[in-house]
Design a protein around this motif. Structure first.
Motif, PDB file in Angstrom:
ATOM      1  N   GLY A 191     -37.068 -26.170  -7.810  1.00 59.48           N
ATOM      2  CA  GLY A 191     -36.349 -26.041  -6.433  1.00 59.48           C
ATOM      3  C   GLY A 191     -35.045 -25.833  -6.367  1.00 59.48           C
ATOM      4  N   LYS A 192     -34.220 -26.290  -7.214  1.00 60.04           N
ATOM      5  CA  LYS A 192     -32.739 -26.267  -7.116  1.00 60.04           C
ATOM      6  C   LYS A 192     -31.965 -25.068  -6.859  1.00 60.04           C
ATOM      7  N   ILE A 193     -32.600 -23.977  -7.660  1.00 60.72           N
ATOM      8  CA  ILE A 193     -32.241 -22.998  -7.723  1.00 60.72           C
ATOM      9  C   ILE A 193     -33.459 -22.068  -7.080  1.00 60.72           C
ATOM     10  N   ARG A 194     -33.362 -21.219  -5.898  1.00 60.31           N
ATOM     11  CA  ARG A 194     -34.469 -20.643  -5.654  1.00 60.31           C
ATOM     12  C   ARG A 194     -34.886 -19.324  -6.495  1.00 60.31           C
ATOM     13  N   ALA A 195     -35.948 -19.353  -6.677  1.00 60.92           N
ATOM     14  CA  ALA A 195     -36.574 -18.452  -7.760  1.00 60.92           C
ATOM     15  C   ALA A 195     -37.903 -18.331  -7.703  1.00 60.92           C
ATOM     16  N   PHE A 196     -38.597 -17.211  -8.015  1.00 63.01           N
ATOM     17  CA  PHE A 196     -39.929 -16.923  -8.154  1.00 63.01           C
ATOM     18  C   PHE A 196     -40.500 -16.380  -9.402  1.00 63.01           C
TER      19      PHE A 196
END
Length: 66
Positions: free
Chosen positions: A32-37
């Motif tokens: 969750g350190k880089i917002r991604a999906f």
């Protein structure tokens, strides 16, 4: 009416930008350190979210009070 589809980055592209391995980029997304999906088994990152990560990770100079 035309709609604009945002361009997404893959973990490999993020890795190239950050000069890390794709595995490390994947771990940053998972943590969750880089917002991604992950819509269909592949992590996708908005360029603005990568920019936000870089800005937050960069050492910002602080003003020293006299």
């Amino acid at each position: 009416m035309p709609t604009h589809t945002p361009e997404y980055l893959t973990t490999a592209e993020v890795a190239d930008t950050l000069r890390i391995t794709p595995w490390q980029a994947l771990n940053l997304c998972r943590a969750g350190k880089i917002r991604a999906f992950k819509p269909s088994g592949k992590w996708l990152i908005l360029p603005a979210d990568l920019d936000a990560y870089i800005a937050a990770s960069t050492n910002q100079p602080t003003e020293l009070s006299a």
